[in-house]
Write a protein that holds these residues in place. Structure first.
Motif, short mmCIF file in Angstrom:
data_model
loop_
_atom_site.label_atom_id
_atom_site.label_comp_id
_atom_site.label_asym_id
_atom_site.label_seq_id
_atom_site.Cartn_x
_atom_site.Cartn_y
_atom_site.Cartn_z
N LEU A 27 0.86 -1.22 0.01
CA LEU A 27 -0.13 -0.10 0.07
C LEU A 27 0.87 1.52 -0.09
CD1 LEU A 27 -2.48 -1.23 2.87
CD2 LEU A 27 -2.99 -0.95 0.35
N THR A 28 0.54 2.27 -0.70
CA THR A 28 1.24 3.52 -0.49
C THR A 28 0.59 4.39 0.47
OG1 THR A 28 -0.27 4.77 -1.98
CG2 THR A 28 1.62 3.57 -3.04
N ARG A 30 -0.69 7.09 0.35
CA ARG A 30 -2.12 7.90 -0.41
C ARG A 30 -3.19 6.76 -0.22
NH1 ARG A 30 -1.14 10.90 -5.46
NH2 ARG A 30 -0.43 12.42 -4.17
N ASP A 31 -2.95 5.66 -0.45
CA ASP A 31 -3.83 4.66 -0.37
C ASP A 31 -4.42 4.42 1.01
OD1 ASP A 31 -3.38 3.97 -2.97
OD2 ASP A 31 -1.94 2.37 -2.63
N LYS A 34 -6.47 7.58 2.14
CA LYS A 34 -7.90 7.60 1.70
C LYS A 34 -8.70 6.62 2.47
CE LYS A 34 -10.34 7.54 -2.74
NZ LYS A 34 -10.05 7.25 -4.29
N ALA A 35 -8.18 5.42 2.48
CA ALA A 35 -8.91 4.24 2.90
C ALA A 35 -9.21 4.63 4.55
CB ALA A 35 -8.48 3.03 3.06
N SER A 40 -3.45 12.85 3.93
CA SER A 40 -1.81 12.24 3.66
C SER A 40 -0.82 12.43 4.57
CB SER A 40 -1.54 12.44 2.26
OG SER A 40 -2.42 11.88 1.38
#
Length: 133
Positions: A27-28, A30-31, A34-35, A40
């Motif tokens: 996972l980044t 950013r991912d 968002k989740a 960020s």
């Protein structure tokens, strides 16, 4: 918190564990942000160790990373709790934050190695002591 473990060390361990867990989950930042419905910058600050993380957020984050091992989760929650203290904060008006971090790491160290290419420590200047070593 384990006896003798400085909060600085606890925060560093948690930071490393969280980043490793995120990378293991492919996972980044950013991912994840968002989740989790975070900015960020919040995740960046958590992973850099500049801010703490609540135990509720930590449990949710570990769940999102797919970590189900109850023992590991409990261990990381304890690390997060232990990292909330500021053992050297009494000196923050005298020393910089990197220096305070160094004091914390040194206080928790099990061994300290030092190398001096130009100075012979005082005890090694005593012939009997040097021969005994």
């Amino acid at each position: 918190m384990a006896i003798g473990i400085d909060p600085t060390v606890q925060r560093r361990r948690l930071r490393a564990e969280l980043k490793k867990a995120r990378l293991d989950a492919n996972l980044t930042q950013r991912d994840v942000a968002k989740a989790m419905d975070w900015s960020s910058s919040k995740l960046i600050r958590i992973e850099s160790g500049s801010v703490g993380i609540s135990t509720n957020d930590l449990r949710a984050l570990l769940g999102y990373y797919g970590i189900k091992d109850r023992r590991r989760i409990d261990d990381l929650v304890e690390v997060a709790r232990g990292g909330k203290g500021q053992s050297w904060s009494d000196f923050k008006n005298v020393h910089s934050q990197p220096q305070l971090n160094y004091f914390g790491f040194e206080a928790s160290a099990r061994i300290v190695r030092q190398w001096e290419p130009l100075v012979v420590p005082g005890t090694l200047q005593i012939e009997e002591y040097a021969l005994a070593i």
